[in-house]
Design an enzyme around this catalytic site. Structure first.
Site, PDB file in Angstrom:
ATOM      1  N   GLU A 176      69.413  46.896  15.554  1.00 36.75           N
ATOM      2  CA  GLU A 176      68.213  46.564  14.565  1.00 36.75           C
ATOM      3  C   GLU A 176      68.805  47.303  14.227  1.00 36.75           C
ATOM      4  OE1 GLU A 176      65.861  42.942  16.595  1.00 36.75           O
ATOM      5  OE2 GLU A 176      64.581  45.064  17.059  1.00 36.75           O
ATOM      6  N   ASP A 213      65.108  43.759  26.745  1.00 35.19           N
ATOM      7  CA  ASP A 213      64.462  45.155  26.871  1.00 35.19           C
ATOM      8  C   ASP A 213      63.688  45.845  27.131  1.00 35.19           C
ATOM      9  OD1 ASP A 213      65.233  44.314  23.444  1.00 35.19           O
ATOM     10  OD2 ASP A 213      63.137  43.597  23.425  1.00 35.19           O
TER      11      ASP A 213
END
Length: 302
Positions: free
Chosen positions: A139, A251
């Site tokens: 990202e 995550d």
């Protein structure tokens, strides 16, 4: 007790705009939402918070905008024990628009914003030592991640790449990673072949591995996790829990794994711990706000 080495995360910082729905909409379809909330997120921020709450000395390098979301996210990270190396830039803070259905499955669209400003020069400022665990994702720009991992190699740190979301150009990072973590969708994308069961997941993991010492970890949601580490296949089944929201579970897994590797665990032990932490995460709404504490994971472990 806090671990001696540190986890250094370079990654995204987002505000998540989360709508709950009975089911995910079809293309062109409009549904009525059942709820809406703002949650701190971004893969980098989530992984840093997960590691810090589980006892690792954790630093996050990233970028936010000079806006209210950026201020709120900085405060969230500090409140959760993350050392922040965040640069405020002339771009809006990153956002993620997330739909979560009644089964806890999600659909996500990420707008990078300030995350695209995290550059390779910022990686030169990070203090890196042997034994540290360096974590990044996709990202933020690929050259930025490459710069961090090259420094990690030189310092004899451990490079952990969460190759998500799958994207063109990420192949350049794989040779720099000691451990790569992907889910089955991302693995299929990188392998160029469908991943439908244990056998195809193992075959794809072997196919994408870039050197014999590289470990490839595949998270399989409710089915648990499998990995190839040298000639060894490691598997841990999923935990039977009622999933409320899967957002951030991957995550949480990465942050927990980094924490245990930093503490000196082997990969098999680290994966078992991360699997348990992620099972706690999915039982709560939101991403960054759903990361469990060390005490919570230890209690679940017992």
């Amino acid at each position: 007790m806090p671990v001696a080495n540190k986890v250094l995360v370079a990654g995204s910082v987002n505000m998540d705009l989360v709508a709950t729905v009975s089911r995910l909409p079809l293309p062109g379809e409009t549904l009525s939402g059942e709820g809406f909330a703002l949650h701190p997120g971004g893969k980098g921020a989530n992984q840093a918070v997960a590691a810090a709450k589980l006892g690792a000395a954790t630093t996050l390098m990233g970028c936010v905008g000079e806006d209210a979301f950026g201020q709120d996210l900085r405060a969230h990270l500090l409140q959760n024990g993350v050392t922040c190396s965040l640069k405020a830039v002339q771009a809006p803070t990153g956002t993620a628009m997330i739909l979560v259905d009644a089964a806890g499955e999600n659909s996500i669209v990420v707008t990078p914003g300030a995350n695209g400003w995290l550059d390779a020069a910022a990686m030169a400022e990070a203090p890196i030592h042997a034994g540290d665990v360096l974590v990044s994702q996709l990202e933020v720009p690929v050259p930025t991640v490459a710069a961090l991992f090259k420094r990690g190699r030189a310092a004899k740190a451990l490079n952990l790449l969460n190759a998500a979301p799958a994207m063109a150009g990420a192949d350049d990072l794989w040779p720099l990673a000691d451990i790569v973590v992907v889910n089955e969708v991302e693995l299929a994308c990188f392998a160029g072949a469908p991943v439908e069961d244990r056998h195809s997941a193992l075959a794809a993991a072997v196919a994408v591995r870039r050197f014999p010492q590289q470990a490839v970890v595949v998270t399989l949601g409710r089915q648990g996790v499998l990995a190839i580490d040298g000639d060894q296949v490691i598997e841990h089944p999923g935990h039977a829990v009622r999933a409320l929201d899967a957002t951030g579970a991957g995550d949480c897994f990465v942050g927990a794994l980094a924490t245990r590797l930093c503490a000196g665990d082997g990969l098999a032990e680290g994966l078992a711990y991360a699997n348990k932490a992620a099972a706690i995460c999915v039982q709560r709404p939101g991403a960054g706000s759903s990361m469990p504490t060390l005490a919570e994971v230890e209690a679940a472990w017992r």
